[in-house]
Design a protein around this motif. Structure first.
Motif, short mmCIF file in Angstrom:
data_model
loop_
_atom_site.label_atom_id
_atom_site.label_comp_id
_atom_site.label_asym_id
_atom_site.label_seq_id
_atom_site.Cartn_x
_atom_site.Cartn_y
_atom_site.Cartn_z
N LEU A 116 0.86 -1.17 0.00
CA LEU A 116 0.00 0.00 0.00
C LEU A 116 0.89 1.22 0.00
N SER A 117 0.51 2.25 -0.71
CA SER A 117 1.23 3.52 -0.72
C SER A 117 0.33 4.56 -0.10
N LEU A 118 0.74 5.11 1.05
CA LEU A 118 -0.10 6.03 1.80
C LEU A 118 0.47 7.44 1.78
N GLU A 119 -0.39 8.42 1.53
CA GLU A 119 -0.01 9.82 1.61
C GLU A 119 0.16 10.18 3.08
N PRO A 120 0.85 11.29 3.39
CA PRO A 120 1.14 11.64 4.79
C PRO A 120 -0.08 11.67 5.71
N GLY A 121 -1.18 12.24 5.26
CA GLY A 121 -2.38 12.30 6.11
C GLY A 121 -2.96 10.93 6.41
N ALA A 122 -2.98 10.06 5.41
CA ALA A 122 -3.49 8.71 5.60
C ALA A 122 -2.57 7.91 6.53
N TRP A 123 -1.26 8.10 6.38
CA TRP A 123 -0.29 7.41 7.24
C TRP A 123 -0.48 7.87 8.70
N ALA A 124 -0.59 9.17 8.91
CA ALA A 124 -0.78 9.70 10.26
C ALA A 124 -2.07 9.17 10.89
N ALA A 125 -3.14 9.11 10.11
CA ALA A 125 -4.41 8.60 10.62
C ALA A 125 -4.30 7.12 10.96
#
Length: 71
Positions: free
Chosen positions: A46-55
């Motif tokens: 999975l490749s997560l953008e910063p906001g999705a990773w933080a969540a």
């Protein structure tokens, strides 16, 4: 910062995993975070953008994805 070429990506497993069966590995690639199954590293990620990773990290710390031992 541009994304890291996947052939140079270095995934790491949490020191808290201690050989458990539900482990994932993560890798920083530019601003994104890559996540894959440690038992199946060739199975994709999975490749997560910063906001999705933080969540996701916040929800994990809150126990959102913990398994109920009674199941």
């Amino acid at each position: 910062m541009s994304d890291l070429p996947l052939d140079r990506a270095i995934f790491r497993k949490s020191s808290h995993s201690e050989g458990a069966n539900g482990c994932v590995e993560t890798c920083a690639s530019g601003s994104r975070r890559l996540v894959r199954d440690s038992k199946n590293p060739e199975g994709g990620f999975l490749s997560l953008e910063p906001g999705a990773w933080a969540a996701l990290v916040s929800e994990i710390k809150q126990g959102t994805y913990d398994f109920d031992e009674a199941r």
